[in-house]
Design an enzyme around this catalytic site. Sequence first.
Site, short mmCIF file in Angstrom:
data_model
loop_
_atom_site.label_atom_id
_atom_site.label_comp_id
_atom_site.label_asym_id
_atom_site.label_seq_id
_atom_site.Cartn_x
_atom_site.Cartn_y
_atom_site.Cartn_z
N ARG A 99 47.15 38.80 48.75
CA ARG A 99 45.98 38.55 47.96
C ARG A 99 45.09 39.74 47.89
O ARG A 99 45.08 40.66 48.66
CB ARG A 99 45.18 37.22 48.22
CG ARG A 99 44.79 37.27 49.75
CD ARG A 99 45.00 35.86 50.34
NE ARG A 99 44.20 35.53 51.34
CZ ARG A 99 45.00 35.87 52.59
NH1 ARG A 99 46.16 36.50 52.68
NH2 ARG A 99 44.39 35.84 53.71
N CYS A 108 24.13 40.04 40.11
CA CYS A 108 24.09 38.76 40.52
C CYS A 108 22.82 37.96 39.78
O CYS A 108 21.98 38.84 39.64
CB CYS A 108 23.87 38.50 41.79
SG CYS A 108 25.48 38.80 42.63
N ASP A 313 34.75 37.42 59.88
CA ASP A 313 35.47 38.57 59.38
C ASP A 313 35.08 39.56 60.40
O ASP A 313 34.13 40.00 60.64
CB ASP A 313 34.68 39.14 58.11
CG ASP A 313 35.84 39.07 56.94
OD1 ASP A 313 36.86 39.85 57.17
OD2 ASP A 313 35.77 38.42 55.84
C1 LIG Z 1 38.34 36.66 52.43
C2 LIG Z 1 39.22 37.81 51.64
C3 LIG Z 1 40.16 37.27 50.76
C4 LIG Z 1 40.66 36.10 50.89
O1 LIG Z 1 41.09 35.39 52.11
P1 LIG Z 1 41.50 33.80 52.27
O2 LIG Z 1 41.49 33.69 53.78
O3 LIG Z 1 42.56 33.73 51.35
O4 LIG Z 1 40.30 33.09 51.61
C5 LIG Z 1 41.15 38.44 50.26
N1 LIG Z 1 40.52 39.52 50.12
C6 LIG Z 1 39.44 40.04 50.86
C7 LIG Z 1 39.15 41.30 50.75
C8 LIG Z 1 38.65 39.26 51.49
O5 LIG Z 1 37.67 39.93 52.21
#
Ligand SMILES: *Cc1c(COP(=O)(O)O)cnc(C)c1O
Length: 352
Positions: A99, A108, A313
């Site tokens: 992704r 925003c 994160d």
């Molecule tokens: C959070 C995030 C995603 C998506 O992560 P999921 O765990 O699939 O929700 C994708 N790319 C980045 C840079 C992100 O910070």
Amino acid sequence: MQEWKRQIQGRLKSRDDLEERFDLTKDEQDFFSGKNQGLELGITPYYFNLIGDVPDDPVRLQCIPRVQERTILPYEIADPLCEKGYSPVPRLIHRYQDRALLLVTGFCSVYCRHCFRRYFTGNREKPVSIEETQAAAAYLARHVEIKELLLSGGDPLTLDDSPLEKLLQVLREARQDLVFRVATRIPVVLPQRITPELVELLASYKPLWLVTQYNHPVELTEQSLKTLNSLIDAGVPVLNQTVLLKGVNDRVEILEELFHRLVDARVKPYYLFQGDLASGTSHFRVPLKQGIEIIKELRSRMSGLSLPVYAVDLPDGGGKVPLTESYLIREEEGWLIFRSIEGEIYKYPVED
Ligand SMILES: *Cc1c(COP(=O)(O)O)cnc(C)c1O
């Protein structure tokens, strides 16, 4: 003019705009007594009107800056997820294998004071240009391992219908199989934007998911719930990401009500995020160990459907990791030993 555009035009953007409407607290006044070098101020009249008559109102805390925002801790940085280091082409962040994330705009309709992407939203970044969109689309066409594209920002739904449609069109042409995931607070802060035309537009780019950010039950107004209903009825599934915020929602009862009400609205609570180490957000952070206690208590009370994954994160671009109490305690003579939610010991065979 459409109501949502009137709302954007009529945003509260200065100390004077606020003081015309109510008295600022000492912390709020002190914020404004210096020059604002950080995230700008912006609040839609709709969201502002949700503020209740107490200084620690959860909506007020999320949108009106306090002096604590000027305190920057040594380990806080503007770009805590190191997104700039994962950007193969401008505006695109490719941190995880399957992704990627596109920064659609820096704009925003409401600037959340807890924003972790203030390096970008604070910089008044314009909507992604057609050249940037084409470069991102070309990258996506080359990288077929990317299955999902997150459209984020800023808030992508602040774009007008036609540029939004153009964007989705270019991306869809490059990759027919791509799943879109639109990250937006629009249903929370500007539900007027979810017009029948917008719903139709989004629904015509399936598979497309919407990810919102409700942080407190008061944000689930009748008007907001209606927009969720229209999206979901049109075949746009909605997920929610809540940010754990001190003074706003750092209590089990508040989160429990929020998640139950989201499920009632057919919205799946997806993540509960620990606060990122973004500059000037320490007054919002709940100690991570307290977060684990909160999610543990929620786990004992709530269904899997209503419970999001508590995640952090990791700083310096370490990526997202789930935070859970471990129920697997140890392995012993061919058995895995577990502690149940009620605290009792059970075993399950290893079988290897
Ligand atoms: C959070 C995030 C995603 C998506 O992560 P999921 O765990 O699939 O929700 C994708 N790319 C980045 C840079 C992100 O910070």
